[in-house]
Design a protein around this motif. Structure first.
Motif, PDB file in Angstrom:
ATOM      1  N   LEU A   1       1.282   7.603   3.686  1.00 31.73           N
ATOM      2  CA  LEU A   1      -0.131   7.121   4.170  1.00 31.73           C
ATOM      3  C   LEU A   1      -0.300   7.840   5.701  1.00 31.73           C
ATOM      4  O   LEU A   1       0.505   7.931   6.494  1.00 31.73           O
ATOM      5  CB  LEU A   1       0.012   5.546   4.216  1.00 31.73           C
ATOM      6  CG  LEU A   1       0.142   4.639   3.139  1.00 31.73           C
ATOM      7  CD1 LEU A   1       0.340   3.306   3.613  1.00 31.73           C
ATOM      8  CD2 LEU A   1      -1.045   4.980   2.289  1.00 31.73           C
TER       9      LEU A   1
ATOM     10  N   ALA B   1       1.075   4.330  -2.939  1.00 31.75           N
ATOM     11  CA  ALA B   1       0.763   5.740  -2.392  1.00 31.75           C
ATOM     12  C   ALA B   1       1.809   6.464  -2.656  1.00 31.75           C
ATOM     13  O   ALA B   1       1.807   7.781  -2.866  1.00 31.75           O
ATOM     14  CB  ALA B   1       0.433   5.663  -0.841  1.00 31.75           C
TER      15      ALA B   1
ATOM     16  N   ARG C   1       1.031  -1.176   0.021  1.00 28.52           N
ATOM     17  CA  ARG C   1       0.083   0.035   0.105  1.00 28.52           C
ATOM     18  C   ARG C   1       0.903   1.387  -0.085  1.00 28.52           C
ATOM     19  O   ARG C   1       0.490   2.224  -0.551  1.00 28.52           O
ATOM     20  CB  ARG C   1      -0.686  -0.151   1.384  1.00 28.52           C
ATOM     21  CG  ARG C   1      -2.002  -1.178   1.019  1.00 28.52           C
ATOM     22  CD  ARG C   1      -2.988  -0.770   2.193  1.00 28.52           C
ATOM     23  NE  ARG C   1      -2.640  -0.958   3.562  1.00 28.52           N
ATOM     24  CZ  ARG C   1      -2.785  -0.198   4.422  1.00 28.52           C
ATOM     25  NH1 ARG C   1      -3.445   1.115   4.285  1.00 28.52           N
ATOM     26  NH2 ARG C   1      -2.262  -0.488   5.713  1.00 28.52           N
TER      27      ARG C   1
END
Length: 123
Positions: free
Chosen positions: A115, A40, A36
């Motif tokens: 994040l 990002a 993830r």
């Protein structure tokens, strides 16, 4: 009558306990978070990451570490590796330790804060 040796005089190999050294490693949840984070961070220059095994200093146990590439350099720019109960972030290009963090997620956040940080487990 034979005398028993004090515990502190015995060789470590003579102990038969179930003591397991506590050391972090890259877990499946770290892999998922790294994936993830890479998605990002692609707009901020993060190109790729790889989880590699390292037999550091002749140890029997293989220690996983994460190498991170950024678009500015063909060589890995950062390394994150476990050290006891912490995670060490290393600038691979300058061969300099940037910091020691309580979680894998905090170490990635130091590289690029892409994040939001939520409540994170220590491992």
């Amino acid at each position: 009558m034979p005398q028993a040796l004090p515990v502190f005089d015995q060789e470590p190999s003579s102990f038969h306990g179930n003591v397991i050294p506590l050391r972090f490693s890259v877990l499946p949840r770290h892999r998922e978070y790294l994936s993830r984070w890479l998605d990002a961070g692609s707009c901020m220059g993060i190109c790729d990451a790889d989880i590699a095994l390292d037999n550091h200093a002749g140890q029997k146990d293989m220690i996983a570490h994460v190498l991170i590439w950024v678009r500015e350099n063909a060589d890995p720019a950062y390394m994150i590796r476990p050290k006891g109960l912490r995670w060490v972030l290393i600038d691979q290009i300058r061969e300099h330790e940037l910091g020691v963090y309580a979680s894998f997620e905090l170490a990635l956040h130091r590289v690029r804060p892409v994040l939001p940080l939520k409540s994170i487990a220590a491992a």
